[in-house]
Design a protein around this motif. Structure first.
Motif, PDB file in Angstrom:
ATOM      1  N   SER A  74       0.220   6.881  -9.249  1.00  0.00           N
ATOM      2  CA  SER A  74      -0.204   5.954 -10.296  1.00  0.00           C
ATOM      3  C   SER A  74      -0.810   4.708  -9.651  1.00  0.00           C
ATOM      4  CB  SER A  74       0.996   5.549 -11.154  1.00  0.00           C
ATOM      5  OG  SER A  74       1.918   4.787 -10.386  1.00  0.00           O
ATOM      6  N   GLY A  75      -1.378   3.823 -10.469  1.00  0.00           N
ATOM      7  CA  GLY A  75      -1.928   2.583  -9.929  1.00  0.00           C
ATOM      8  C   GLY A  75      -0.870   1.711  -9.292  1.00  0.00           C
ATOM      9  N   SER A  76       0.331   1.689  -9.888  1.00  0.00           N
ATOM     10  CA  SER A  76       1.414   0.879  -9.322  1.00  0.00           C
ATOM     11  C   SER A  76       1.873   1.403  -7.970  1.00  0.00           C
ATOM     12  CB  SER A  76       2.603   0.836 -10.299  1.00  0.00           C
ATOM     13  OG  SER A  76       2.230   0.221 -11.514  1.00  0.00           O
ATOM     14  N   VAL A  77       1.971   2.732  -7.859  1.00  0.00           N
ATOM     15  CA  VAL A  77       2.361   3.327  -6.584  1.00  0.00           C
ATOM     16  C   VAL A  77       1.283   3.087  -5.539  1.00  0.00           C
ATOM     17  CG1 VAL A  77       2.927   5.471  -5.380  1.00  0.00           C
ATOM     18  CG2 VAL A  77       3.829   5.054  -7.669  1.00  0.00           C
ATOM     19  N   ALA A  78       0.012   3.160  -5.954  1.00  0.00           N
ATOM     20  CA  ALA A  78      -1.077   2.861  -5.020  1.00  0.00           C
ATOM     21  C   ALA A  78      -1.011   1.403  -4.576  1.00  0.00           C
ATOM     22  CB  ALA A  78      -2.426   3.150  -5.672  1.00  0.00           C
ATOM     23  N   GLY A  79      -0.609   0.527  -5.499  1.00  0.00           N
ATOM     24  CA  GLY A  79      -0.408  -0.867  -5.113  1.00  0.00           C
ATOM     25  C   GLY A  79       0.698  -1.009  -4.092  1.00  0.00           C
ATOM     26  N   LEU A  80       1.771  -0.230  -4.261  1.00  0.00           N
ATOM     27  CA  LEU A  80       2.845  -0.225  -3.268  1.00  0.00           C
ATOM     28  C   LEU A  80       2.327   0.246  -1.920  1.00  0.00           C
ATOM     29  CD1 LEU A  80       5.846  -0.409  -2.452  1.00  0.00           C
ATOM     30  CD2 LEU A  80       6.125   1.925  -3.334  1.00  0.00           C
ATOM     31  N   LEU A  81       1.466   1.258  -1.943  1.00  0.00           N
ATOM     32  CA  LEU A  81       0.902   1.780  -0.701  1.00  0.00           C
ATOM     33  C   LEU A  81       0.085   0.717   0.017  1.00  0.00           C
ATOM     34  CD1 LEU A  81       0.435   4.252   1.136  1.00  0.00           C
ATOM     35  CD2 LEU A  81      -1.514   4.854  -0.306  1.00  0.00           C
ATOM     36  N   THR A  82      -0.669  -0.079  -0.717  1.00  0.00           N
ATOM     37  CA  THR A  82      -1.467  -1.137  -0.085  1.00  0.00           C
ATOM     38  C   THR A  82      -0.606  -2.311   0.369  1.00  0.00           C
ATOM     39  OG1 THR A  82      -1.974  -2.102  -2.260  1.00  0.00           O
ATOM     40  CG2 THR A  82      -3.559  -0.531  -1.362  1.00  0.00           C
ATOM     41  N   SER A  83       0.657  -2.369  -0.095  1.00  0.00           N
ATOM     42  CA  SER A  83       1.576  -3.421   0.365  1.00  0.00           C
ATOM     43  C   SER A  83       2.380  -3.003   1.578  1.00  0.00           C
ATOM     44  CB  SER A  83       2.546  -3.803  -0.763  1.00  0.00           C
ATOM     45  OG  SER A  83       1.879  -4.452  -1.818  1.00  0.00           O
ATOM     46  N   VAL A  84       2.321  -1.724   1.941  1.00  0.00           N
ATOM     47  CA  VAL A  84       3.083  -1.251   3.100  1.00  0.00           C
ATOM     48  C   VAL A  84       2.639  -1.926   4.400  1.00  0.00           C
ATOM     49  CG1 VAL A  84       3.554   0.784   4.548  1.00  0.00           C
ATOM     50  CG2 VAL A  84       3.781   0.936   2.082  1.00  0.00           C
ATOM     51  N   PRO A  85       1.323  -2.128   4.649  1.00  0.00           N
ATOM     52  CA  PRO A  85       0.933  -2.773   5.917  1.00  0.00           C
ATOM     53  C   PRO A  85       1.587  -4.130   6.153  1.00  0.00           C
ATOM     54  CG  PRO A  85      -0.973  -1.731   4.931  1.00  0.00           C
ATOM     55  CD  PRO A  85       0.134  -1.634   3.920  1.00  0.00           C
ATOM     56  N   PRO A  86       1.493  -5.099   5.240  1.00  0.00           N
ATOM     57  CA  PRO A  86       2.150  -6.380   5.536  1.00  0.00           C
ATOM     58  C   PRO A  86       3.670  -6.268   5.627  1.00  0.00           C
ATOM     59  CG  PRO A  86       1.259  -6.374   3.300  1.00  0.00           C
ATOM     60  CD  PRO A  86       0.721  -5.175   3.979  1.00  0.00           C
ATOM     61  N   LEU A  87       4.276  -5.348   4.865  1.00  0.00           N
ATOM     62  CA  LEU A  87       5.721  -5.159   4.966  1.00  0.00           C
ATOM     63  C   LEU A  87       6.106  -4.696   6.368  1.00  0.00           C
ATOM     64  CD1 LEU A  87       8.567  -4.907   3.773  1.00  0.00           C
ATOM     65  CD2 LEU A  87       7.941  -2.612   2.993  1.00  0.00           C
ATOM     66  N   CYS A  88       5.388  -3.702   6.879  1.00  0.00           N
ATOM     67  CA  CYS A  88       5.673  -3.203   8.227  1.00  0.00           C
ATOM     68  C   CYS A  88       5.386  -4.260   9.282  1.00  0.00           C
ATOM     69  CB  CYS A  88       4.855  -1.940   8.504  1.00  0.00           C
ATOM     70  SG  CYS A  88       5.379  -0.500   7.557  1.00  0.00           S
ATOM     71  N   PHE A  89       4.325  -5.019   9.099  1.00  0.00           N
ATOM     72  CA  PHE A  89       3.994  -6.058  10.063  1.00  0.00           C
ATOM     73  C   PHE A  89       5.080  -7.118  10.108  1.00  0.00           C
ATOM     74  CE2 PHE A  89      -0.852  -5.277   9.476  1.00  0.00           C
ATOM     75  CZ  PHE A  89      -0.710  -4.061  10.113  1.00  0.00           C
ATOM     76  N   ALA A  90       5.649  -7.452   8.942  1.00  0.00           N
ATOM     77  CA  ALA A  90       6.707  -8.458   8.913  1.00  0.00           C
ATOM     78  C   ALA A  90       7.988  -7.934   9.542  1.00  0.00           C
ATOM     79  CB  ALA A  90       6.964  -8.883   7.466  1.00  0.00           C
ATOM     80  N   VAL A  91       8.363  -6.696   9.221  1.00  0.00           N
ATOM     81  CA  VAL A  91       9.629  -6.138   9.688  1.00  0.00           C
ATOM     82  C   VAL A  91       9.586  -5.830  11.182  1.00  0.00           C
ATOM     83  CG1 VAL A  91      11.193  -4.167   9.511  1.00  0.00           C
ATOM     84  CG2 VAL A  91      10.273  -5.228   7.434  1.00  0.00           C
ATOM     85  N   PHE A  92       8.517  -5.164  11.613  1.00  0.00           N
ATOM     86  CA  PHE A  92       8.454  -4.717  12.998  1.00  0.00           C
ATOM     87  C   PHE A  92       7.861  -5.768  13.929  1.00  0.00           C
ATOM     88  CE2 PHE A  92       8.187  -0.633  10.589  1.00  0.00           C
ATOM     89  CZ  PHE A  92       9.442  -0.167  10.947  1.00  0.00           C
ATOM     90  N   GLY A  93       7.018  -6.658  13.382  1.00  0.00           N
ATOM     91  CA  GLY A  93       6.399  -7.668  14.231  1.00  0.00           C
ATOM     92  C   GLY A  93       7.412  -8.601  14.869  1.00  0.00           C
ATOM     93  N   VAL A  94       8.469  -8.930  14.139  1.00  0.00           N
ATOM     94  CA  VAL A  94       9.469  -9.847  14.669  1.00  0.00           C
ATOM     95  C   VAL A  94      10.242  -9.222  15.834  1.00  0.00           C
ATOM     96  CG1 VAL A  94      11.404  -9.145  13.175  1.00  0.00           C
ATOM     97  CG2 VAL A  94      11.187 -11.539  13.895  1.00  0.00           C
TER      98      VAL A  94
END
Length: 481
Positions: A74-94
């Motif tokens: 769905s559009g909401s799930v696709a929005g979640l998919l586009t939010s995965v990059p910054p989430l991973c960058f925040a979690v793993f970058g630290v």
């Protein structure tokens, strides 16, 4: 590319100790040639790594409609998919500075490239949305640690060339971003319309980026510059001696140019770096209370807001044009143009920023371009598509500006490493809701009016905090020790 290393405008600022140490090394058999080989290999590694830091995202943006249809999103799930990059960058970058302390910066970046290659190869064939997200997260983990360590590596190895080397790195990043956006759709069509093949092909570029870092895996300090690790810690004397030995066997070498170093005798003995006063047993540099620095917070928020705009653009802009009646191939080219603007400007902006005492005017100029571009998307997305794509490409160059300011807002390599980890991790946390919210607004409003209004509104605080982050001060002075 190598010619850039010989023509930096700040060459005259190289401390005398650097020249003295270089002259001392020149008297040793094979010293200069070893250092030259290591430097060239490191530049190649930086460029190839930069090329791989965005194709995982923009290749997906170009084929988002096909991926949604293929996986039933769905559009909401696709929005979640586009939010995965910054989430991973925040979690793993630290985690990047800690990993670099344990394994060495070169080894961490090498492992990051391997994670990117593996994730991109398996995600189109993982089966289902959950598998796609998990494989994407693996690739993004590799991108995250490399994102954080690259500014520190540049500061450590090229302290008098931060502007130009940040420009080289940013140009490579922009080139990889635009290339993925431009060719993913045509290649997918050439492969029979398979979106899986169009996404998987980018794993090959990541495999190529592994190779230059392999020599740095054995020498833990090799990609960390003179006397310090890229995570910000000062090397223990024993570790420094061990690294020096590994360099002479071909792992790579940087000239030791710390203050207080002298030529001791014709036999070639050198003093090893003194351990940091905070913890002589472990050799770690004292850490700042980075959260006490207003500049660090301003830079983190600026980084987060520009990342929000960038990931909304990479994830949704092609879809905005397609919904306006632009063909899929042309929409991919428009996204590629937006990303390609970073190729020349990512080299020009950092060099210009290092010449200015205050980077605020650049922040305002980029923000105004973004506001005009969003207004065009709202009023006439198809008629002026190429102009809007160009203007938003200029606005997206806030990213290389942010990286440059990370290098300028701290006086030392350790300070840059700590500021980079804080600004990027905090910034990416801030950017997580943006792409998701755009997807939700798009699905529930049935159009792009509200999402574009949101993008425009976020540009205003980005300009404000960018102005504050651009002031001529350092986090060491604000945070204390």
């Amino acid at each position: 590319m190598m010619g850039l290393m010989a023509s930096e405008e700040t060459r005259t600022m190289t401390p005398p100790t650097v020249r003295s140490s270089a002259a001392h090394d020149a008297r040793k058999p094979g010293g200069p040639s070893t250092r030259a080989w290591t430097t060239r290999l490191l530049v190649l590694g930086i460029v190839l790594s930069a090329l791989n830091l965005r194709p995982a995202i923009t290749s997906l943006g170009a084929l988002l409609e096909e991926v949604r249809d293929g996986l039933g999103m769905s559009g909401s799930v696709a929005g979640l998919l586009t939010s995965v990059p910054p989430l991973c960058f925040a979690v793993f970058g630290v985690m990047a500075p800690r990993l670099a302390r344990r394994f060495g910066a070169g080894a961490v970046v090498c492992a990051g490239m391997a994670a990117i290659a593996t994730g991109l190869a398996i995600r189109p064939y993982a089966g289902g949305t959950a598998g796609f997200l998990a494989a994407s997260a693996l690739a993004l983990m590799g991108i995250a640690v490399s994102n954080v360590l690259m500014p520190a590596i540049v500061k450590q190895w090229f302290p008098d060339r931060v502007g130009s080397m940040t420009g080289v790195y940013s140009m490579g990043l922009a080139l990889g971003t635009s290339l993925a956006a431009a060719v993913t759709v045509p290649v997918s069509d050439a492969l029979g319309g398979s979106w899986q093949s169009g996404l998987a092909l980018w794993s090959g570029l990541a495999v190529a980026a592994i190779l230059p870092w392999l020599p740095f895996v054995r020498g833990r300090a090799a990609a960390s510059g003179p006397g310090q690790r890229a995570d910000g810690a000062t090397r223990h004397p024993d570790a420094a001696t061990e690294a020096s030995a590994s360099v002479r066997t071909g792992a790579g070498r940087e000239d030791r140019s710390e203050a207080g170093k002298e030529d001791r005798s014709e036999a070639g003995h050198e003093e090893t770096p003194a351990p940091a006063p905070a913890d002589p047993a472990r050799g770690e540099a004292p850490r700042m209370r980075i959260t006490r620095s207003r500049t660090a917070w301003a830079l983190a928020v600026f980084f987060g807001l520009q990342a929000t705009a960038a990931y909304i653009t990479m994830g949704w802009m092609a879809q905005i044009f397609r919904d306006a009646g632009v063909p899929a191939g042309t929409a991919g080219l428009l996204l590629a143009l937006t990303m390609a603007m970073g190729v020349p400007l990512a080299f020009v902006i950092p060099r210009l920023a290092t010449r200015l005492p205050h980077q605020g005017p650049i922040v305002l100029a980029l923000g105004i371009c973004g506001l005009i571009g969003y207004a065009g998307l709202y009023l006439a997305p198809a008629d002026g598509a190429w102009a809007w794509a160009l203007l938003l490409g200029v606005a997206n160059c806030a990213f290389p500006l942010a990286l440059t300011m990370v290098g300028m807002r701290a006086r030392t390599g350790p300070g840059v490493a700590q500021l980079s980890a804080f600004a990027q991790s905090t910034g990416y946390l801030i950017s997580i809701p943006g792409p998701l919210l755009v997807g939700v607004l798009y699905q529930h409003s049935g159009g792009w009016g509200l999402p574009i209004t949101l993008m425009s509104a976020l540009m205003v605080p980005q300009m404000v905090v960018g102005w504050l982050a651009g002031r001529d001060r350092t986090v060491e002075d604000e945070a204390g020790r």
